[in-house]
Design an enzyme around this catalytic site. Structure first.
Site, short mmCIF file in Angstrom:
data_model
loop_
_atom_site.label_atom_id
_atom_site.label_comp_id
_atom_site.label_asym_id
_atom_site.label_seq_id
_atom_site.Cartn_x
_atom_site.Cartn_y
_atom_site.Cartn_z
CB CYS A 125 -0.93 -0.01 1.20
SG CYS A 125 -1.94 1.48 1.27
CB CYS A 175 -3.35 2.56 -1.83
SG CYS A 175 -3.29 0.95 -1.09
CE LYS A 235 -4.69 3.35 -6.64
NZ LYS A 235 -5.57 2.25 -6.23
CE1 TYR A 271 -7.05 -2.11 -7.17
CE2 TYR A 271 -8.18 -4.21 -7.33
CZ TYR A 271 -7.27 -3.40 -6.71
OH TYR A 271 -6.56 -3.85 -5.62
CD GLU A 305 -7.06 1.97 -9.38
OE1 GLU A 305 -7.96 2.16 -8.54
OE2 GLU A 305 -5.96 1.46 -9.08
CG HIS A 347 -30.11 21.59 -5.08
ND1 HIS A 347 -30.13 20.72 -6.15
CD2 HIS A 347 -30.32 22.83 -5.58
CE1 HIS A 347 -30.33 21.41 -7.26
NE2 HIS A 347 -30.46 22.70 -6.94
CD GLU A 373 -29.34 17.54 -5.67
OE1 GLU A 373 -30.48 17.82 -5.25
OE2 GLU A 373 -28.58 18.39 -6.18
#
Length: 452
Positions: free
Chosen positions: A43, A48, A51, A178, A182, A435, A440
């Protein structure tokens, strides 16, 4: 306890191992930890963290164009890979230092060495020193593997991508998971000409079909040369780079070929089978719900068990191990409803069941909306977002949530809390909208678009 050198010896200094070591030490246990490479594991050092920093770097290209659309007098700069890379590695060094400090402050004894399991209660370091331990925790993680094709060693993996002396002008990325997707987006955003081959019918297998379809569409729109149903047939070193022939017969020379075609647990040469630990056919350490192997004194957490390959999961497994073994509170690891994010461009966030998996299980209603978000629509970009809820007809519980959108990772973390709590569609509806936001839409979809 005095019969052993250590109450706990951890092999592996990644997220799961470090957390388990620190928390066990806090209970008063004497803890040792061995790491053969760098503290922080996949990681922090080659996953992670670097990256995500590359993802941030790659997004500025689009930001410059957006800024002009919003009235800023701004020119595109050029991306300086060496400058970024120097800062990136300084940051990784800093984080590794923090990991070491945390272990030191927790009174964990660090061994900068490879360690192997030499007995049910014994580990041996590379220099031949042996230590006895009441409990051994294997947290050695996983690594990317090259496919079994001729000249595959000409390619690189995600490990080497951070170490390239210069960015390639043209790269071929092979894979559809992924990691492949990515890096295709990252390098495309940094100005590299990216081709991506995936042998399957659609990238991101296992994720919601509608969501992965939109990610794939947008990647192509943003310039990634994505070829589905395509694989490498032959490759060889030639003048000007790596010559690749693919299954559809076409040929091209690339500066680099990156394989993101799978990872394997780091169990080779650890001595596990010799002491009776079961290693599965995918090289994973076989464990029960409490992360315990067939040998009662030996446990394993994280990617080496090939359960769920995510950093926060390894950490939770490490914590549950300490609860079970050192606090007398048997704790199973909960692998249900884990939110996750894929940092493609656009980002995807997901928690719970895909529409396809849910429909196999029970009758469901699908609430979904796809639209052009205000920020990019104003800048005349064709980006689309998707907000989707998969709802049980019988219980009205939200079984899955899938978001393709800027900041989808941030949104899914919060949606994940509600879904983990068992929130119903009506409870989503009872929540007032914020909003104007993209998120939302999660609480304003009144009618199902279809049932399944």
């Amino acid at each position: 306890m005095a019969d052993f050198d250590y109450d706990l010896f951890v092999i592996g200094g990644g997220s799961g191992g470090v957390r388990a070591a620190r928390v066990a030490s806090a209970t008063g246990a004497k803890v040792g930890l061995a790491e053969e490479f760098r503290m922080g594991g996949t990681c922090v050092i080659r996953g992670c963290v670097p990256k995500k920093l590359m993802v941030f770097a790659s997004e500025y290209h689009e930001m410059f164009a957006d800024a002009r659309a919003y009235g800023w007098d701004i020119q595109d700069g050029t991306f300086e890979w060496p400058q970024f890379q120097k800062k990136l590695h300084a940051e990784l060094d800093r984080l590794e230092g923090i990991y070491r400090k945390l272990l030191g402050n927790s009174d964990v004894i660090i061994h900068d060495s490879r360690a192997t399991v030499s007995g049910t209660h014994e580990v041996t370091l590379a220099d031949g020193k042996t230590y006895s331990a009441k409990h051994i925790l294997v947290a050695t993680g996983g690594r990317p593997v090259l496919p079994d094709i001729k000249n595959a060693e000409l390619g690189i993996t995600s490990n080497e991508i951070f170490l390239l002396p210069e960015l390639p002008k043209k790269i071929l990325i092979v894979g559809g998971g992924y990691i492949a997707s990515e890096f295709a987006c990252i390098l495309n955003g940094l100005g590299v000409e990216v081709t991506q081959f995936y042998r399957g019918a659609q990238i991101l297998r296992g994720f919601d079909d509608e969501a992965r379809g939109l990610v794939s569409e947008m990647m192509i729109e943003k310039g990634v040369g994505l070829h589905l149903g395509t694989n490498v047939l032959e490759m060889e070193k030639r003048d000007g780079g790596i010559w690749v022939k693919c299954t559809n017969g076409s040929e091209k020379i690339y500066d680099q070929v990156m394989f993101a075609t799978g990872r394997t647990p780091n169990t080779d040469g650890l001595g596990l089978e010799a002491v009776g630990v079961e290693v599965g056919r995918k090289s994973e350490i076989v464990v029960d719900d409490y992360s315990q192997t067939k040998v009662p004194s030996i446990y394993a957490v994280g990617d080496v068990t090939n359960r769920v390959q995510l950093t926060p999961v390894a950490i939770r497994e490490g914590m549950a191990f300490v609860e079970t073994v050192f606090k007398g509170n048997p704790t199973k690891v909960d692998h249900d409803l884990i939110p996750s994010a894929i940092f493609t461009q656009p980002e995807m966030g997901t928690v719970g069941l895909s529409e396809e998996a849910a429909a196999e299980q029970e009758p469901v209603e699908i609430y979904a909306t796809s639209f052009r978000p205000m920020q990019s629509a104003f800048a005349d970009r064709p980006d689309r977002v998707l907000m989707k809820l998969v709802v049980s007809k019988a219980t009205r519980k939200v079984l899955g949530c899938h978001i393709v959108s800027p900041h989808a990772g941030e949104m899914i973390q919060l949606a994940g809390i509600a879904i983990k709590m068992g929130a119903t569609k009506e409870q989503f509806d009872a929540t007032c909208a914020v909003h104007p936001t993209i998120s939302e839409e999660l609480v304003t979809m009144k009618e199902p678009v279809r049932t399944a």
